[in-house]
Scaffold this motif. Structure first.
Motif, PDB file in Angstrom:
ATOM      1  N   ASP A 114      74.865  14.289  15.375  1.00  0.00           N
ATOM      2  CA  ASP A 114      73.982  15.455  15.324  1.00  0.00           C
ATOM      3  C   ASP A 114      73.898  16.132  16.690  1.00  0.00           C
ATOM      4  O   ASP A 114      73.885  15.466  17.726  1.00  0.00           O
ATOM      5  N   GLU A 115      73.799  17.448  16.663  1.00  0.00           N
ATOM      6  CA  GLU A 115      73.637  18.224  17.893  1.00  0.00           C
ATOM      7  C   GLU A 115      72.254  18.868  17.912  1.00  0.00           C
ATOM      8  O   GLU A 115      71.774  19.352  16.885  1.00  0.00           O
ATOM      9  N   VAL A 116      71.639  18.871  19.093  1.00  0.00           N
ATOM     10  CA  VAL A 116      70.322  19.477  19.272  1.00  0.00           C
ATOM     11  C   VAL A 116      70.422  20.527  20.371  1.00  0.00           C
ATOM     12  O   VAL A 116      70.827  20.222  21.497  1.00  0.00           O
ATOM     13  N   ILE A 117      70.073  21.747  20.036  1.00  0.00           N
ATOM     14  CA  ILE A 117      70.131  22.852  20.995  1.00  0.00           C
ATOM     15  C   ILE A 117      68.844  22.867  21.811  1.00  0.00           C
ATOM     16  O   ILE A 117      67.741  22.910  21.250  1.00  0.00           O
ATOM     17  N   ILE A 118      69.004  22.821  23.130  1.00  0.00           N
ATOM     18  CA  ILE A 118      67.853  22.810  24.030  1.00  0.00           C
ATOM     19  C   ILE A 118      68.035  23.887  25.098  1.00  0.00           C
ATOM     20  O   ILE A 118      68.963  23.799  25.906  1.00  0.00           O
ATOM     21  N   PRO A 119      67.191  24.911  25.121  1.00  0.00           N
ATOM     22  CA  PRO A 119      67.263  25.894  26.201  1.00  0.00           C
ATOM     23  C   PRO A 119      66.934  25.245  27.542  1.00  0.00           C
ATOM     24  O   PRO A 119      66.037  24.399  27.628  1.00  0.00           O
ATOM     25  N   ALA A 120      67.674  25.609  28.567  1.00  0.00           N
ATOM     26  CA  ALA A 120      67.421  25.114  29.918  1.00  0.00           C
ATOM     27  C   ALA A 120      66.963  26.270  30.798  1.00  0.00           C
ATOM     28  O   ALA A 120      67.475  27.372  30.667  1.00  0.00           O
ATOM     29  N   PRO A 121      66.000  26.022  31.700  1.00  0.00           N
ATOM     30  CA  PRO A 121      65.389  24.726  32.006  1.00  0.00           C
ATOM     31  C   PRO A 121      64.499  24.217  30.874  1.00  0.00           C
ATOM     32  O   PRO A 121      63.915  24.990  30.131  1.00  0.00           O
ATOM     33  N   TYR A 122      64.426  22.873  30.801  1.00  0.00           N
ATOM     34  CA  TYR A 122      63.706  22.217  29.728  1.00  0.00           C
ATOM     35  C   TYR A 122      62.796  21.133  30.287  1.00  0.00           C
ATOM     36  O   TYR A 122      62.963  20.674  31.419  1.00  0.00           O
ATOM     37  N   TRP A 123      61.834  20.727  29.469  1.00  0.00           N
ATOM     38  CA  TRP A 123      61.016  19.567  29.825  1.00  0.00           C
ATOM     39  C   TRP A 123      61.927  18.342  29.838  1.00  0.00           C
ATOM     40  O   TRP A 123      62.746  18.146  28.940  1.00  0.00           O
ATOM     41  N   VAL A 124      61.785  17.524  30.862  1.00  0.00           N
ATOM     42  CA  VAL A 124      62.739  16.448  31.128  1.00  0.00           C
ATOM     43  C   VAL A 124      62.906  15.460  29.971  1.00  0.00           C
ATOM     44  O   VAL A 124      63.963  14.833  29.829  1.00  0.00           O
ATOM     45  N   THR A 125      61.909  15.304  29.130  1.00  0.00           N
ATOM     46  CA  THR A 125      61.952  14.289  28.079  1.00  0.00           C
ATOM     47  C   THR A 125      62.856  14.668  26.906  1.00  0.00           C
ATOM     48  O   THR A 125      63.427  13.783  26.252  1.00  0.00           O
ATOM     49  N   TYR A 126      63.010  15.955  26.635  1.00  0.00           N
ATOM     50  CA  TYR A 126      63.785  16.366  25.457  1.00  0.00           C
ATOM     51  C   TYR A 126      65.186  15.750  25.406  1.00  0.00           C
ATOM     52  O   TYR A 126      65.532  15.070  24.432  1.00  0.00           O
ATOM     53  N   PRO A 127      66.032  16.002  26.401  1.00  0.00           N
ATOM     54  CA  PRO A 127      67.406  15.473  26.293  1.00  0.00           C
ATOM     55  C   PRO A 127      67.459  13.955  26.300  1.00  0.00           C
ATOM     56  O   PRO A 127      68.330  13.359  25.659  1.00  0.00           O
ATOM     57  N   GLU A 128      66.538  13.325  27.022  1.00  0.00           N
ATOM     58  CA  GLU A 128      66.533  11.866  27.080  1.00  0.00           C
ATOM     59  C   GLU A 128      66.297  11.265  25.693  1.00  0.00           C
ATOM     60  O   GLU A 128      66.987  10.327  25.268  1.00  0.00           O
ATOM     61  N   LEU A 129      65.302  11.798  24.966  1.00  0.00           N
ATOM     62  CA  LEU A 129      64.991  11.272  23.645  1.00  0.00           C
ATOM     63  C   LEU A 129      66.088  11.585  22.632  1.00  0.00           C
ATOM     64  O   LEU A 129      66.403  10.759  21.760  1.00  0.00           O
ATOM     65  N   VAL A 130      66.672  12.769  22.733  1.00  0.00           N
ATOM     66  CA  VAL A 130      67.763  13.138  21.817  1.00  0.00           C
ATOM     67  C   VAL A 130      68.924  12.167  21.976  1.00  0.00           C
ATOM     68  O   VAL A 130      69.472  11.643  20.987  1.00  0.00           O
ATOM     69  N   GLN A 131      69.306  11.902  23.215  1.00  0.00           N
ATOM     70  CA  GLN A 131      70.432  11.002  23.467  1.00  0.00           C
ATOM     71  C   GLN A 131      70.088   9.569  23.071  1.00  0.00           C
ATOM     72  O   GLN A 131      70.938   8.837  22.552  1.00  0.00           O
ATOM     73  N   TYR A 132      68.833   9.161  23.282  1.00  0.00           N
ATOM     74  CA  TYR A 132      68.403   7.828  22.890  1.00  0.00           C
ATOM     75  C   TYR A 132      68.547   7.632  21.382  1.00  0.00           C
ATOM     76  O   TYR A 132      68.888   6.538  20.909  1.00  0.00           O
TER      77      TYR A 132
END
Length: 390
Positions: A114-132
């Protein structure tokens, strides 16, 4: 010994900088910290009174996993009153802060591929949780020129057959950018005909200084059906330590899945916090919220003026939240090095932009008193001057 999954996680850069600042302060150094995302105001008395009453009445037992009926009714009423959104109790779940809500959402919906689109700059937790959770992050870059907001064209170009979700944050942490009703409508049109979930993080909703707040789920029926609204009381009502967040979605299956997950992890959130949160949701603390908003706006205006007077730095005036995302590209291309040097040389703690996915900036929280803001920016000016003309 550790799983590959947990080894993908990095420590929150905001917490890391705050910890370093606290260590230096403990050593006797004069430290001014603008790194934490936490209001400097106390929790309103009416909320504290509700908590004390809950304790004294013995409201200290387990509750329903997703929140007591009175709490869910208060959340539903708030969403209808403030955002024009109609949710039933089985479309709402209360969790241990908005971060917990996001974890539950990602864990219930995102898997490998699955892919999750995240606009940057972003809150630091978003990409960490997606990858987890096994997902892949697709970043859409924004900058000062775009007001740190994505365009419909950017969103369209980022979508693939593997896109599962797009995360929208308004007002934004770290930029304070706020999407207007029309901008959300335009983004929503791009998503029509897809099954893409919109995760709308609206934690800073009450802290708006310019324009009006628009909830993503409220701009069209299509957006209502696909949007998961995440909110809480940490920022607007100064309840960070109470750990209260909630999630609402038209998709009852999704909410029930997060309830099932929460039942096997944390169960219900703190019973005392639930009673206190009702007072924060039902309008009893509105005067306190407005007083905080007015104070934050005055601090924003002063800080923006002072930063834009510094040769080599620039900053947009944020429409919401309590952060400035300061452009340092004329001074440094390494925000981590810049921030470490600033902390060591001038005793000022700010968060490097690289941690938010955008190099060449730092985040400055103005959730502190005006005199500290003035002194902090004065020290930053001195550091920039010495960096440019050693």
């Amino acid at each position: 010994m550790l799983t590959d999954r947990v080894n993908t996680l990095s420590e929150s850069i905001t917490i890391a900088i705050t910890t370093l600042a606290q260590e230096l302060k403990a050593q006797g150094k004069n430290i001014l910290s603008f790194s934490a995302g936490e209001p400097d105001f106390d929790t309103p008395q009416v909320i504290k009174d509700a908590a004390v009453s809950a304790i004294n009445s013995g409201f200290t037992k387990y509750t329903a996993v997703d929140g007591i009926p009175d709490l869910k009714a208060a959340i539903a009423l708030k969403l209808k009153r403030d955002n024009g959104l109609e949710y039933k109790p089985n479309q709402i779940i209360a969790s241990n802060g908005a971060k917990h809500s996001l974890y539950n959402l990602f864990a219930a919906t995102i898997q490998a591929g699955d892919e999750v689109i995240i606009p940057a700059p972003y809150w630091v937790t978003y990409p960490e949780l997606v990858q987890y959770c096994g997902g892949s992050v697709i970043e859409i870059m924004t900058d000062d020129a775009s007001g740190f907001k994505i365009t419909p064209e950017q969103l369209k170009n980022a979508i693939t057959p593997h896109t599962k979700m797009v995360i929208l944050t308004s007002p934004s942490n770290p930029t304070g950018a706020v999407y207007s009703h029309d901008e959300l409508v335009a983004l929503g049109k791009v998503l029509e005909g897809t099954s893409i979930i919109v995760a709308s993080d609206e934690m800073y909703e009450k802290l708006i200084y310019d324009g009006e707040f628009a909830s993503a789920a409220a701009v069209s029926d299509d957006m209502f059906q696909r949007t998961v609204t995440i909110n809480g009381l940490s920022k607007s009502v100064a309840m960070t330590g109470w750990r209260f967040g909630y999630m609402a979605a038209a998709n009852t299956e999704l909410i029930q899945a997060t309830k099932k997950l929460q039942s096997q992890s944390t169960s219900n959130i703190n019973s005392i916090t639930q009673k206190a949160a009702i007072a924060g949701l039902n309008g009893a603390a509105d005067a306190d919220i407005e007083a905080m908003r007015i104070a934050f706006k005055a601090r924003r205006d002063e800080a923006v003026k002072l930063f834009n007077e510094i040769d080599g730095l620039s900053v947009l005036s944020p429409a919401g939240a309590f952060y400035l995302f300061v452009n340092i590209k004329a001074v440094s291309n390494d925000s981590m090095e810049f921030c470490k040097g600033l902390l060591e040389d001038q005793g000022v703690a700010v968060v490097p932009g690289v941690g938010f996915g955008s190099e060449g900036y730092f985040r400055f929280s103005f959730a502190t008193d005006i005199e500290s803001i003035r002194e902090g920016i004065k020290r930053i000016a001195a550091f920039v001057a010495s960096s440019r003309h050693p």
